[in-house]
Structure formats: structure tokens, C-alpha cells
Scaffold this active site. Structure first.
Site, short mmCIF file in Angstrom:
data_model
loop_
_atom_site.label_atom_id
_atom_site.label_comp_id
_atom_site.label_asym_id
_atom_site.label_seq_id
_atom_site.Cartn_x
_atom_site.Cartn_y
_atom_site.Cartn_z
CG HIS A 33 -2.25 -0.76 0.76
ND1 HIS A 33 -2.24 -2.10 0.51
CD2 HIS A 33 -3.51 -0.34 0.53
CE1 HIS A 33 -3.45 -2.48 0.16
NE2 HIS A 33 -4.25 -1.43 0.15
CG ASP A 81 -7.04 7.13 9.50
OD1 ASP A 81 -6.96 7.12 10.75
OD2 ASP A 81 -6.91 8.14 8.80
CD GLU A 121 -7.85 10.32 12.04
OE1 GLU A 121 -8.40 10.58 10.95
OE2 GLU A 121 -7.16 9.30 12.23
C1 FAD Z 1 -5.90 3.38 2.16
C2 FAD Z 1 -4.67 3.68 2.97
C3 FAD Z 1 -4.81 4.24 4.22
C4 FAD Z 1 -3.70 4.52 5.01
N1 FAD Z 1 -3.88 5.04 6.24
C5 FAD Z 1 -2.82 5.30 7.01
C6 FAD Z 1 -2.99 5.84 8.31
O1 FAD Z 1 -4.09 6.11 8.75
N2 FAD Z 1 -1.88 6.05 9.06
C7 FAD Z 1 -0.64 5.75 8.61
O2 FAD Z 1 0.31 5.92 9.37
N3 FAD Z 1 -0.44 5.27 7.38
C8 FAD Z 1 -1.51 5.05 6.58
N4 FAD Z 1 -1.31 4.56 5.32
C9 FAD Z 1 0.06 4.42 4.83
C10 FAD Z 1 0.66 3.08 5.22
O3 FAD Z 1 1.00 3.04 6.58
C11 FAD Z 1 1.95 2.86 4.45
O4 FAD Z 1 1.70 2.95 3.07
C12 FAD Z 1 2.53 1.50 4.74
O5 FAD Z 1 3.80 1.40 4.13
C13 FAD Z 1 1.61 0.46 4.21
O6 FAD Z 1 1.93 -0.79 4.71
P1 FAD Z 1 2.15 -1.96 3.69
O7 FAD Z 1 2.14 -3.20 4.51
O8 FAD Z 1 1.24 -1.89 2.54
O9 FAD Z 1 3.64 -1.62 3.24
P2 FAD Z 1 4.37 -1.86 1.85
O10 FAD Z 1 3.91 -0.86 0.88
O11 FAD Z 1 4.27 -3.28 1.47
O12 FAD Z 1 5.87 -1.53 2.31
C14 FAD Z 1 6.24 -0.24 2.74
C15 FAD Z 1 7.76 -0.19 2.97
O13 FAD Z 1 8.10 -1.01 4.09
C16 FAD Z 1 8.92 -2.08 3.68
N5 FAD Z 1 8.42 -3.27 4.38
C17 FAD Z 1 7.25 -3.93 4.18
N6 FAD Z 1 7.15 -4.94 5.06
C18 FAD Z 1 8.26 -4.90 5.82
C19 FAD Z 1 8.74 -5.69 6.90
N7 FAD Z 1 8.07 -6.72 7.37
N8 FAD Z 1 9.93 -5.35 7.45
C20 FAD Z 1 10.64 -4.31 6.99
N9 FAD Z 1 10.25 -3.54 5.98
C21 FAD Z 1 9.06 -3.83 5.40
C22 FAD Z 1 8.78 -2.18 2.17
O14 FAD Z 1 9.93 -2.72 1.58
C23 FAD Z 1 8.57 -0.73 1.80
O15 FAD Z 1 9.78 -0.06 1.73
C24 FAD Z 1 -2.40 4.27 4.50
C25 FAD Z 1 -2.25 3.74 3.23
C26 FAD Z 1 -3.37 3.45 2.47
C27 FAD Z 1 -3.19 2.90 1.10
#
Ligand code: FAD
Ligand code: NAG
Length: 527
Positions: A92, A157, A268
Site C-alpha cells: 500500500h 485509519d 482527527e
Molecule cells: C488506504 C490507505 C490508508 C492509510 N492510512 C494510514 C494511516 O491512517 N496512518 C498511517 O500511518 N499510514 C496510513 N497509510 C500508509 C501506510 O501506513 C503505508 O503505506 C505503509 O507502508 C503500508 O503498509 P504496507 O504493509 O502496505 O507496506 P508496503 O507498501 O508493502 O511496504 C512499505 C515499505 O516497508 C517495507 N516493508 C514492508 N514490510 C516490511 C517488513 N516486514 N519489514 C521491513 N520492511 C518492510 C517495504 O519494503 C517498503 O519499503 C495508509 C495507506 C493506504 C493505502
């Protein structure tokens, strides 16, 4: 089980043999092993942002942390390999942060979630906590902990994000003012470093790695397990929205609410640039839409409104009356009367509210579209100027998506984690405590916004970042994306040397999380 592990090891070795030779890259992962281990790669070049589409050469679906350790140990041992590795949680990210161009993407969700809840008895010391795999999603942890009447304290969120993904960034939401971000609510981590070492770390054991990884943008290691602090879960939540047409009144009330953590459990707020924006932000909030503020539709005016959203948890204990708590809070607020609405929902539905928006957006084909999002931490002293800068730069009438804005408290963040916050201002000590998160969560419908239009929005975001990063406003990006090393250097400011030192210590060859675009891969021909 045995067989699966054996299979995985064989596959990892095949990948390593193939990738360690400087010129021989895997063309198709299908050539190597069964599809459940090495999957079709095209979905791995996608993320929520739909802006960057970098394809890996191979995909690893590990069965255990040891599989990840084996891969990284082997890559670290080869001075010829140019291969990079990106952990992918829920994918994400916005700007390809979980992608690895011609490298290996590790699908973290292939390791079982393994959620173990430790519920502290009344006579026991210490906290209740959960152990959970890094690739598990927050929604899974919520569902499992609720079976024990427990819940994590600090949220995002949206809950379909991975534990390791948000802990690599920060993890913020309306509980952050009270409990700190998610990275302030972790007791212990298992991490595989860029050298392949599998290390258990905590504030007292390998603490440098522990703090570096939290908010570390995946640069120092892959989180394979996290120990998350839990608290008693409430039964219900009283969820309140109050409307404003004056920015100062809006922010003053927000700051008032975060000064009452004994009463308020969540805070918020958002800017409402236009009427469709109000309607879409109301999907999960089950108040009658026809009772929403009529002033919003007043004769085509382009006036902007603001909404405070707060919540009080209801533990349904006999001697506390949640209605009275809400009354005590709202009696001190100066919203635009009579525009205040409250509803009562289950705790689960409250936390999972964004999934209702997701369902609605998906049904209209507006979920899988480009998301040129911009998130910034803004010092309190610069918030008004930042708001003006933002409103001057966006097309208020056309803007699609929420614009979140709410205050946070600095002392809930550990200074040894890798996250970058705005520098404390030179104002009074009390002012320095407060800074804001502003999330400009724009989505662009390809039917009305072409590639050129998207590019224009990205360039506009960059302008906003540049203008807000000057000393006058002093903002920092959250979920940062920067175009050059110099920009990263400025982003980290006085913490840059510490960040580089941690890289040299934990991932000296620059193997991990190349999609962040901070460090280069180091191999024999660059030495
Ligand atoms: C609809 C939506 C709502 C959101 N709401 C919020 C919110 O309310 N608050 C907030 O803080 N953020 C929010 N986000 C942002 C979100 O926290 C970040 O985009 C986060 O990176 C998403 O987690 P992911 O598991 O999809 O990570 P990914 O996109 O899969 O990875 C993000 C980064 O972390 C690294 N990574 C992934 N897994 C690991 C692991 N296990 N160990 C080490 N590194 C790792 C990846 O290589 C990459 O660099 C939101 C995003 C979306 C799309
Ligand atoms: C934070 O880092 C500093 C400098 O490395 C160190 O002296 C201090 O003990 C650390 N604090 C914690 C809580 O680990």
C-alpha cells in the site's frame, strides 16, 4: 511442512546461484520452482499509488524467517551480486517503496500470521501483548485480540496494512495523540538484517537495531515478528463530528481536545473542500445525511469547511456515563452550532470504518486508480501558513479524496527511532509539544485526469513540499519520497549521519528496500 521448507530452500539457492552471477539474470521466475513459491511477477510491480511500476526479477514466498535469513546471508556473501531485496507487506505504498527493480520481492504474507496473545492476569506484572508475524495485517490482529477482550492501542485509519509495513513508517491515527504512533507501542521485534542475521531486539536488547528499524523505511532489516502492546478493548464507541467554518476555531478546539486524554480516546479532523468530499467522508459515519450541515450547499460558494472528529470509548462500566463525557467535552468546544452529530458504533466497526469507503470506491471503480498522496508533519507555528499554501495550490472544486489534518504530541514519540519529525520550533515549550499531520489523500480518476494531469499533481506536490520545508514552516514529509540524495540529506537533517551509520552497520551493501530510493547497491564493480 518439511517438504515445503525443503522446497523453499532449494528455490532460494536456485535464485541465488542465478542472481549472484553478474550478468545472468532470471528472465522469468516461472523457470524456477512451483508457482506457489515464485509467483507471477506483474502484481508485484503494482502498489496503491499506481505511479511507479518497477518489476522484480524474482519473487520469494518464504515459509519462515529462516528462509529470508538464508536469502540475505547468501546475497551478502557474494561480492558480485547486484541483487536488491524488497519486503512487500500489503503493497500500500504510494511511490514504489515496496518494489525492487530487477531484484527480489519477498511476499511477507506467505509466512503464516502466527498470532499469539499473552493476556496478563490481574495479579501478574507487566502488559498484555501479542506476538505476530511481520506480514500479518492489522485487521487480523484486531480480530484475534478481540477474542480475548483485548486490542492494540494505536492504529492506522485503514487496517488492511501489514504490521511490518506500518512499523517501518510510523503508523498514525486518531489515537496517536494519546498513545503515540504504532512505533511507540512495540515491545520487541525479530529482524533479519541486510547481512542475513536474524536478531531479536527490544529497548533493552540490541536496542540500536530495534529503534533504527522503527520508522526506518525498511533500510536496516526485515521485520519478521513484532510484539505489540495490548489493552482492554471497549465494547462500543461514541463517535462525534462537529463542523467549523473558521480555521482558527477548528485548530484551537483540536488542541483543546488533545489536552484532555482522560476524556478523549481519538481525535482527527479534516478539511472539506467541496460537497462531494463531505458526502464521501460520510459513508462510514451512520448519521442521517439529510441532517448534515446545509450551509455547505449555500449557493455555489467555494467556501471551505472543517470537521473535527473525536471518539470516546465505551467500556460499558456501570459508573461511567459516556453521554456525560461527550457532553463535558462538547460544552467546551466552539463549533458552528448546531452542526454536531454523534453516533454509537461497535469498536470493530469504528476501527474498520475505512473499509466501508473502500467498498464504495471499489464499486465505482475509484479504488484502483492513481493516488498522488502527500503527507506532511507541520509544526504548530506553521500550520496556518501551510493550510494557506495548500489551499492556494489545489483546485478546491475538483479535489477528490479526504484532506486530513490533526494535531499530535511530540513527547509520545521516541527520539531514537528513525522517523523524522519537524524540528522543535523556537516558540514557547508548550507550543513545541504540538505538531500536525496533514494528509492530502487525493485520488485521480483516469477518466478525468490523464497521465499529464497526474504528472501535474505530482509536480504540484513537490512544490508544496519544497515551500513547506523552508525554515518558515519547517514541515517534514511522512511516508517520505524524495528525488535526490541531497533531498534525503535535508529531510533527515541532523539525524542524517545516524541514519547512514545504521545503514553501514545493518545493511552495508545496500540490499534492502531499494524502492525508497535513498541508498545505492554496493557490489564488486562499484568498489
Ligand atoms: C488506504 C490507505 C490508508 C492509510 N492510512 C494510514 C494511516 O491512517 N496512518 C498511517 O500511518 N499510514 C496510513 N497509510 C500508509 C501506510 O501506513 C503505508 O503505506 C505503509 O507502508 C503500508 O503498509 P504496507 O504493509 O502496505 O507496506 P508496503 O507498501 O508493502 O511496504 C512499505 C515499505 O516497508 C517495507 N516493508 C514492508 N514490510 C516490511 C517488513 N516486514 N519489514 C521491513 N520492511 C518492510 C517495504 O519494503 C517498503 O519499503 C495508509 C495507506 C493506504 C493505502
Ligand atoms: C538513544 O540513543 C542514544 C545515543 O545513541 C543513547 O545514548 C541512549 O541510551 C538511547 N536511548 C534509549 C532509550 O535507548
Amino acid at each position: 511442512m518439511e517438504f515445503a521448507i525443503f522446497c523453499t530452500k532449494v528455490n532460494i539457492l536456485i535464485i541465488i546461484i542465478a542472481l549472484c552471477s553478474p550478468c545472468k539474470f532470471i528472465q522469468s521466475p516461472i523457470d524456477f520452482g512451483p508457482p506457489n513459491m515464485l509467483q507471477a511477477k506483474n502484481t508485484l510491480s503494482l502498489d496503491f499509488g499506481r505511479i511507479i511500476f518497477d518489476s522484480p526479477s524474482a519473487v520469494l514466498r518464504p515459509q519462515s524467517p529462516e528462509d529470508i535469513s538464508l536469502l540475505l546471508t547468501s546475497l551478502f556473501a557474494s561480492s558480485f551480486s547486484k541483487v536488491t531485496v524488497a519486503a512487500r507487506g500489503a503493497g500500500h505504498s504510494i511511490r514504489g517503496q515496496a518494489q525492487a527493480l530487477d531484484g527480489i520481492v519477498i511476499e511477507m504474507d506467505s509466512i503464516p500470521s502466527n498470532i499469539y496473545i499473552h493476556k496478563r492476569g490481574h495479579d501478574e506484572e507487566g502488559f498484555s501483548y501479542a506476538d505476530v508475524s511481520g506480514g500479518a495485517m492489522w485487521i487480523e490482529l484486531l480480530e484475534e485480540s478481540l477474542k480475548f477482550g483485548l486490542s492494540p492501542r494505536s492504529w492506522t485509519d485503514y487496517l488492511y496494512l501489514s504490521i511490518g509495513g506500518t512499523l517501518s513508517n510510523g503508523g498514525i491515527s486518531g489515537q496517536t495523540f494519546k498513545h503515540g504512533p504504532q512505533i511507540s507501542n512495540v515491545l520487541q521485534l525479530d529482524v533479519v538484517t541486510g547481512k542475513g542475521d536474524l536478531i531479536t531486539c527490544s529497548p533493552t536488547k540490541s536496542s540500536e537495531l530495534f529503534y533504527a528499524v522503527l520508522g526506518g523505511l525498511g533500510q536496516f532489516g526485515i521485520i519478521t515478528r513484532a510484539r505489540i502492546l495490548l489493552q482492554e478493548a471497549p465494547q462500543k464507541v461514541k463517535w462525534v463530528r462537529a463542523f467549523y467554518d473558521d480555521f482558527d476555531a477548528f485548530t484551537m478546539d483540536q488542541e483543546l481536545l488533545i489536552s484532555m486524554p482522560d476524556l478523549v480516546d481519538y481525535l482527527e479532523g479534516f478539511i472539506i473542500p467541496n460537497e462531494p468530499s463531505l458526502l464521501s467522508s460520510s459513508i462510514a459515519f451512520p448519521a442521517h445525511l439529510d441532517s448534515m450541515p446545509p450551509f455547505l450547499s449555500e449557493g455555489g460558494s467555494s467556501k471551505v469547511y472543517y470537521c473535527i472528529e473525536f471518539a470516546v470509548y465505551d467500556f460499558q462500566v456501570r459508573d461511567t456515563n459516556v453521554e456525560q463525557v461527550v457532553e463535558k467535552i462538547t460544552s467546551q468546544m466552539s463549533y458552528k452550532a448546531p452542526f454536531i452529530y454523534s453516533v454509537e458504533v461497535s469498536y470493530f466497526d469504528f476501527l474498520n470504518r475505512v473499509s466501508m469507503e473502500e467498498i464504495s470506491l471499489r464499486s465505482r471503480g475509484l479504488w484502483e486508480v492513481p493516488h498522488p498522496w502527500l503527507n506532511m508533519f507541520v509544526p504548530k507555528s506553521g500550520i496556518k501558513e501551510f493550510k494557506c499554501l495548500l489551499m492556494d495550490n489545489i483546485a478546491v472544486n475538483e479535489f477528490e479524496g479526504p484532506i486530513l489534518i490533526y494535531p499530535l504530541l511530540r513527547d509520545k514519540w521516541h527520539t531514537n527511532t528513525s522517523i523524522v519529525l519537524p524540528q522543535a520550533s523556537t516558540c514557547s515549550e508548550e507550543d513545541e509539544q504540538v505538531f500536525y499531520i496533514v494528509g492530502v489523500l487525493q485520488s485521480t480518476n483516469p477518466a478525468s485526469c490523464s497521465a499529464q494531469c497526474l504528472d501535474g499533481i505530482l509536480r504540484r506536490n513537490r512544490r508544496i513540499v519544497e515551500a513547506a520545508s523552508t525554515e518558515k514552516i519547517g514541515a517534514k514529509q511522512y511516508l517520505p519520497h524524495h528525488p535526490s540524495l541531497m533531498h534525503w540529506h535535508n529531510h533527515f537533517g541532523r539525524h542524517w549521519n545516524r541514519f547512514v551509520a545504521h545503514k553501514n552497520l545493518f545493511d552495508p551493501l545496500g540490499i534492502l528496500a531499494p524502492g525508497q530510493g535513498i541508498f545505492s547497491r554496493i557490489h564488486a564493480s562499484t568498489l
